[in-house]
Design a protein around this motif. Sequence first.
Motif: not given
Length: 377
Positions: A277-293
């Motif tokens: 999540k902190i790398t931005g890899e998980e949600e590479r299309y939506s860029h919603t990584d901070l929700w996951d974080f």
Amino acid sequence: MRRSPALIVPLLALGLAACSNSSDGSEDGASTGAIAVQATDTACEVSAAQAPAGTVEFAVTNSGTKVNEFYVYAEGDRVMGEAENIRPGDTRTVHIELGRSGTYQTACKPGMVGDGIRADFNVTGASAAPGTDDENLKAASGEYQRFVASQADAFLEETTAFVAAVKAGDAEKAKALYPTARSYWERIEPVAESFGDLDPKIDGREDVLEEGMAFTGYHRLEKDLWSTGLQKDSGEVADRLLADVTELVAKAKTVQLNPLQLANGSKALLDEIATGKITGEEERYSHTDLWDFEANFEGSKAAIQALRPFLQQADPALVATIDTRGKALGDLLETYRSGDGFVSYPELAPSDVKKLTEALDAFSEPVATVAGVVAKG
């Protein structure tokens, strides 16, 4: 989710390369204390080939140049315990409940990719089911199980709505539902990953799937919604997602957890943040990584909260440290909130990522010691 198919035992996949074992001095190679593991970029040296049934402690040192992981697997690649995100030069201690005699496997995973490095590990003596006489620890398992059940129910409800939007061709509604639905998954991810290939079917990223596996699930639909546009088979993929989530939720609600698994799972969720999540890899299309974080963070805190009555008696100073550092991380994360969610990940400057990483590391440090306290209880 960043790994390929994994069978992770609650709370808390790897090939045939050899992993050398050597005795710690016992004639039969059995462990008489903490088992040292030297993990490098090419080897996984475990200091004992076996241990008596019960809680086994591994001290894993990463002497290589790549971030490493350590696993203990039971038959069928069920992960009995793991230590993730072990950086070069670091040592991580992990306590794993191996209550039944038999043959297991240890494994290191340099670079956190590929099949890893394995070797057999034997558990001897009378089988022992994990248990405790401490009433607070007994209560912790039940409390966390209720949390898992509530999150699982919400995950199914939100996924149902998300799938309906995809099948109706309502891309904007599906985009709005996507991060919220996934948050319920991320809060209970170590439990949700317990059931064979349901994990990669639901949460597999295209770049980490095992060879021959179809790209399905949430991240396939994420790509359709934010990158390529909905495809002819998006509805079919959505139907498959709902069927897989329905199956997973039913199984997740039957999981029996023990306190050590809660402790290890709390740290595992923080490792998920650090490695995906902190790398931005998980949600590479939506860029919603901070929700996951946030969801991983909340799941980690929920496990600690269930253990809190025990920890307050066993180590009140540890509880105070966890509270202080958890508040600092939560307060920092709040500064990136936008409306009902968070800013898009690309809006973060390198200095923002650095601050979040440092706060996450500070919180992870005391959480990593909780399993050791529980193991003594």
